[in-house]
Design a protein around this motif. Structure first.
Motif, PDB file in Angstrom:
ATOM      1  N   ASN A   1       0.869  -1.180   0.000  1.00  0.00           N
ATOM      2  CA  ASN A   1       0.000   0.000   0.000  1.00  0.00           C
ATOM      3  C   ASN A   1       0.902   1.226   0.000  1.00  0.00           C
ATOM      4  OD1 ASN A   1      -1.729   2.130   0.434  1.00  0.00           O
ATOM      5  ND2 ASN A   1      -2.864   1.172   2.098  1.00  0.00           N
ATOM      6  N   ASN A   2       1.211   1.741  -1.179  1.00  0.00           N
ATOM      7  CA  ASN A   2       2.160   2.852  -1.268  1.00  0.00           C
ATOM      8  C   ASN A   2       1.597   4.156  -0.711  1.00  0.00           C
ATOM      9  OD1 ASN A   2       4.146   1.249  -2.296  1.00  0.00           O
ATOM     10  ND2 ASN A   2       4.004   2.000  -4.399  1.00  0.00           N
ATOM     11  N   ALA A   3       0.278   4.245  -0.568  1.00  0.00           N
ATOM     12  CA  ALA A   3      -0.312   5.437   0.050  1.00  0.00           C
ATOM     13  C   ALA A   3      -0.157   5.405   1.564  1.00  0.00           C
ATOM     14  CB  ALA A   3      -1.786   5.554  -0.325  1.00  0.00           C
ATOM     15  N   GLU A   4       0.011   4.217   2.121  1.00  0.00           N
ATOM     16  CA  GLU A   4       0.187   4.044   3.560  1.00  0.00           C
ATOM     17  C   GLU A   4       1.241   2.955   3.784  1.00  0.00           C
ATOM     18  OE1 GLU A   4      -2.645   2.937   7.305  1.00  0.00           O
ATOM     19  OE2 GLU A   4      -3.545   4.074   5.659  1.00  0.00           O
ATOM     20  N   PRO A   5       2.503   3.269   3.487  1.00  0.00           N
ATOM     21  CA  PRO A   5       3.547   2.227   3.479  1.00  0.00           C
ATOM     22  C   PRO A   5       3.781   1.553   4.818  1.00  0.00           C
ATOM     23  CG  PRO A   5       4.492   4.409   3.137  1.00  0.00           C
ATOM     24  CD  PRO A   5       3.013   4.565   3.034  1.00  0.00           C
ATOM     25  N   SER A   6       3.455   2.210   5.908  1.00  0.00           N
ATOM     26  CA  SER A   6       3.663   1.579   7.215  1.00  0.00           C
ATOM     27  C   SER A   6       2.801   0.326   7.392  1.00  0.00           C
ATOM     28  CB  SER A   6       3.385   2.569   8.343  1.00  0.00           C
ATOM     29  OG  SER A   6       2.035   2.999   8.305  1.00  0.00           O
ATOM     30  N   SER A   7       1.697   0.233   6.637  1.00  0.00           N
ATOM     31  CA  SER A   7       0.820  -0.931   6.770  1.00  0.00           C
ATOM     32  C   SER A   7       1.530  -2.217   6.332  1.00  0.00           C
ATOM     33  CB  SER A   7      -0.468  -0.737   5.963  1.00  0.00           C
ATOM     34  OG  SER A   7      -0.191  -0.599   4.583  1.00  0.00           O
ATOM     35  N   GLU A   8       2.439  -2.106   5.364  1.00  0.00           N
ATOM     36  CA  GLU A   8       3.187  -3.292   4.948  1.00  0.00           C
ATOM     37  C   GLU A   8       4.116  -3.761   6.073  1.00  0.00           C
ATOM     38  OE1 GLU A   8       5.299  -4.737   0.925  1.00  0.00           O
ATOM     39  OE2 GLU A   8       6.158  -2.893   1.737  1.00  0.00           O
ATOM     40  N   LEU A   9       4.739  -2.814   6.764  1.00  0.00           N
ATOM     41  CA  LEU A   9       5.650  -3.174   7.846  1.00  0.00           C
ATOM     42  C   LEU A   9       4.891  -3.801   9.013  1.00  0.00           C
ATOM     43  CD1 LEU A   9       7.290  -1.170   6.043  1.00  0.00           C
ATOM     44  CD2 LEU A   9       8.479  -0.481   8.116  1.00  0.00           C
ATOM     45  N   GLU A  10       3.709  -3.294   9.275  1.00  0.00           N
ATOM     46  CA  GLU A  10       2.892  -3.876  10.344  1.00  0.00           C
ATOM     47  C   GLU A  10       2.460  -5.293   9.977  1.00  0.00           C
ATOM     48  OE1 GLU A  10      -0.054  -0.862  10.521  1.00  0.00           O
ATOM     49  OE2 GLU A  10       1.287   0.574  11.520  1.00  0.00           O
ATOM     50  N   TRP A  11       2.076  -5.498   8.708  1.00  0.00           N
ATOM     51  CA  TRP A  11       1.706  -6.839   8.254  1.00  0.00           C
ATOM     52  C   TRP A  11       2.893  -7.796   8.350  1.00  0.00           C
ATOM     53  CZ3 TRP A  11       3.737  -9.016   3.607  1.00  0.00           C
ATOM     54  CH2 TRP A  11       3.292 -10.322   3.371  1.00  0.00           C
ATOM     55  N   LEU A  12       4.079  -7.335   7.948  1.00  0.00           N
ATOM     56  CA  LEU A  12       5.277  -8.178   8.040  1.00  0.00           C
ATOM     57  C   LEU A  12       5.537  -8.613   9.473  1.00  0.00           C
ATOM     58  CD1 LEU A  12       7.770  -6.319   5.690  1.00  0.00           C
ATOM     59  CD2 LEU A  12       7.032  -8.695   5.424  1.00  0.00           C
ATOM     60  N   ALA A  13       5.430  -7.663  10.394  1.00  0.00           N
ATOM     61  CA  ALA A  13       5.696  -7.968  11.802  1.00  0.00           C
ATOM     62  C   ALA A  13       4.709  -8.999  12.342  1.00  0.00           C
ATOM     63  CB  ALA A  13       5.644  -6.691  12.629  1.00  0.00           C
ATOM     64  N   SER A  14       3.467  -8.949  11.864  1.00  0.00           N
ATOM     65  CA  SER A  14       2.455  -9.876  12.372  1.00  0.00           C
ATOM     66  C   SER A  14       2.498 -11.236  11.683  1.00  0.00           C
ATOM     67  CB  SER A  14       1.062  -9.265  12.204  1.00  0.00           C
ATOM     68  OG  SER A  14       0.735  -9.130  10.835  1.00  0.00           O
ATOM     69  N   SER A  15       3.099 -11.306  10.490  1.00  0.00           N
ATOM     70  CA  SER A  15       3.053 -12.547   9.714  1.00  0.00           C
ATOM     71  C   SER A  15       4.378 -13.317   9.701  1.00  0.00           C
ATOM     72  CB  SER A  15       2.642 -12.246   8.269  1.00  0.00           C
ATOM     73  OG  SER A  15       3.582 -11.386   7.646  1.00  0.00           O
ATOM     74  N   THR A  16       5.428 -12.736  10.266  1.00  0.00           N
ATOM     75  CA  THR A  16       6.730 -13.398  10.317  1.00  0.00           C
ATOM     76  C   THR A  16       6.921 -14.040  11.696  1.00  0.00           C
ATOM     77  OG1 THR A  16       7.646 -11.751   8.797  1.00  0.00           O
ATOM     78  CG2 THR A  16       9.229 -13.056  10.063  1.00  0.00           C
ATOM     79  N   PRO A  17       7.427 -15.267  11.744  1.00  0.00           N
ATOM     80  CA  PRO A  17       7.656 -15.909  13.052  1.00  0.00           C
ATOM     81  C   PRO A  17       8.484 -15.014  13.973  1.00  0.00           C
ATOM     82  CG  PRO A  17       7.994 -17.486  11.284  1.00  0.00           C
ATOM     83  CD  PRO A  17       7.787 -16.158  10.622  1.00  0.00           C
ATOM     84  N   GLU A  18       8.108 -14.954  15.231  1.00  0.00           N
ATOM     85  CA  GLU A  18       8.734 -14.021  16.170  1.00  0.00           C
ATOM     86  C   GLU A  18      10.220 -14.266  16.359  1.00  0.00           C
ATOM     87  OE1 GLU A  18       6.695 -13.855  19.864  1.00  0.00           O
ATOM     88  OE2 GLU A  18       4.807 -13.133  19.001  1.00  0.00           O
ATOM     89  N   HIS A  19      10.679 -15.504  16.175  1.00  0.00           N
ATOM     90  CA  HIS A  19      12.092 -15.802  16.428  1.00  0.00           C
ATOM     91  C   HIS A  19      12.981 -15.467  15.233  1.00  0.00           C
ATOM     92  CE1 HIS A  19      10.723 -19.378  14.244  1.00  0.00           C
ATOM     93  NE2 HIS A  19      11.990 -19.619  13.960  1.00  0.00           N
ATOM     94  N   ILE A  20      12.409 -14.991  14.117  1.00  0.00           N
ATOM     95  CA  ILE A  20      13.198 -14.685  12.918  1.00  0.00           C
ATOM     96  C   ILE A  20      13.518 -13.192  12.890  1.00  0.00           C
ATOM     97  CG2 ILE A  20      13.276 -14.741  10.393  1.00  0.00           C
ATOM     98  CD1 ILE A  20      13.281 -17.497  11.732  1.00  0.00           C
ATOM     99  N   PRO A  21      14.806 -12.829  12.973  1.00  0.00           N
ATOM    100  CA  PRO A  21      15.154 -11.407  12.878  1.00  0.00           C
ATOM    101  C   PRO A  21      14.986 -10.921  11.437  1.00  0.00           C
ATOM    102  CG  PRO A  21      16.971 -12.740  13.781  1.00  0.00           C
ATOM    103  CD  PRO A  21      15.991 -13.672  13.177  1.00  0.00           C
ATOM    104  N   PHE A  22      14.410  -9.738  11.278  1.00  0.00           N
ATOM    105  CA  PHE A  22      14.359  -9.153   9.940  1.00  0.00           C
ATOM    106  C   PHE A  22      14.304  -7.639  10.050  1.00  0.00           C
ATOM    107  CE2 PHE A  22       9.822  -9.145  10.849  1.00  0.00           C
ATOM    108  CZ  PHE A  22       9.338  -8.029  10.172  1.00  0.00           C
ATOM    109  N   LYS A  23      14.684  -6.995   8.952  1.00  0.00           N
ATOM    110  CA  LYS A  23      14.576  -5.550   8.813  1.00  0.00           C
ATOM    111  C   LYS A  23      13.765  -5.270   7.553  1.00  0.00           C
ATOM    112  CE  LYS A  23      17.230  -4.623  12.364  1.00  0.00           C
ATOM    113  NZ  LYS A  23      16.682  -4.006  13.596  1.00  0.00           N
ATOM    114  N   ALA A  24      13.259  -4.041   7.446  1.00  0.00           N
ATOM    115  CA  ALA A  24      12.362  -3.728   6.341  1.00  0.00           C
ATOM    116  C   ALA A  24      12.704  -2.380   5.706  1.00  0.00           C
ATOM    117  CB  ALA A  24      10.914  -3.731   6.819  1.00  0.00           C
TER     118      ALA A  24
END
Length: 277
Positions: free
Chosen positions: A62-85
């Motif tokens: 959602n390029n009009a609200e790019p933070s929504s992609e980061l929130e989705w990533l945080a909720s859909s990635t296993p908690e023990h996996i480190p990642f950056k966005a």
């Protein structure tokens, strides 16, 4: 065998927009049906390479609200996996608007920088005074700019080098090896870029180059100019599927490197230092 993948994209077509992929017939890529699906961290699982951590590049959720992609990533990635966005803001937008959008992203989970694709004639946007101002804003926050354009555009190369010199806190990462092919002379561009320690380059995106250099020749060239500490292997998953599977991408990289120390740098340590340290 643990790796860090510093260039991949995850999709959830039911939640995100992905207009570039879903509108009309989508891009004219082979095997598009393999790409136009949901893709998550679990899809990377295989027995030979273990993705210890990763860098997610904005994928038009959602390029009009790019933070929504980061929130989705945080909720859909296993908690023990480190990642950056890496998120999206138009790099040549008006500086006040840029700073306002950046402020909204600064509190988003795992956010460390932005990408705005400037391929083809879009490279001209890298020459804008707004771009220079906005890159300074990124530098002030010690953020990263993922530059995605063809290195044959020497004007843009010179402008980025000038900016990287001015703002040593700005880390610039060249995506897809700058689309180096066998049709142009890249000597001057690579020489200029290689002199600055805050510029890195990713070996990825072979599938985007119609006249790509042979892989071993390309790697040799990148190592010659950037050295062993600023080159990173990356998959470009799931776009890599237009050419070969995720496993084959990494098997191909492994075959390019006989030295275990160099392999560790290119497949793990350089990405760790660039994005996670």
């Amino acid at each position: 065998m643990q790796i860090i993948d510093p260039h991949l994209h995850f999709f959830d077509l039911s939640l995100g927009q992905y207009h570039w992929l879903t509108q009309g017939s989508g891009p004219s890529w082979p095997n598009l049906d393999k790409i136009k699906q949901n893709h998550h961290y679990a899809d990377l699982a295989n027995t030979e390479f273990s993705v210890h951590s990763f860098l997610h590049l904005e994928a038009g959720f959602n390029n009009a609200e790019p933070s929504s992609e980061l929130e989705w990533l945080a909720s859909s990635t296993p908690e023990h996996i480190p990642f950056k966005a890496i998120s999206y803001i138009q790099i040549d937008s008006e500086p006040d608007a840029f700073e306002q959008q950046l402020t909204e992203l600064l509190t988003a989970p795992n956010f460390i920088g932005i990408r705005d694709i400037t391929e083809g004639q879009e490279y001209l946007r890298l020459l804008s005074d707004n771009t220079k101002t906005n890159l300074n804003t990124l530098a002030e926050h010690s953020l990263i700019f993922e530059a995605q354009f063809e290195l044959c555009h020497l004007e843009a190369v010179k402008k980025l080098v000038e900016t990287a010199k001015l703002y040593p806190n700005l880390k610039i990462v060249l995506n897809h090896a700058g689309f180096i092919d066998n049709q142009h002379d890249y000597t001057e561009a690579l020489l200029l870029l290689s002199k600055l320690n805050n510029i890195y380059i990713k070996f990825s995106g072979q599938e985007h180059c119609a006249n790509a250099l042979e892989s071993s020749a390309k790697l040799k060239l990148l190592l010659e100019y950037f050295g062993e500490n600023r080159v990173m292997f990356a998959s470009n998953y799931p776009v890599c599927l237009m050419r070969e599977s995720y496993l084959k991408v990494w098997q191909g990289y492994k075959q390019l490197v006989n030295d275990s120390g160099l392999w560790h740098k290119l497949s793990f340590a350089n990405a760790q230092r660039c994005y996670f340290d």
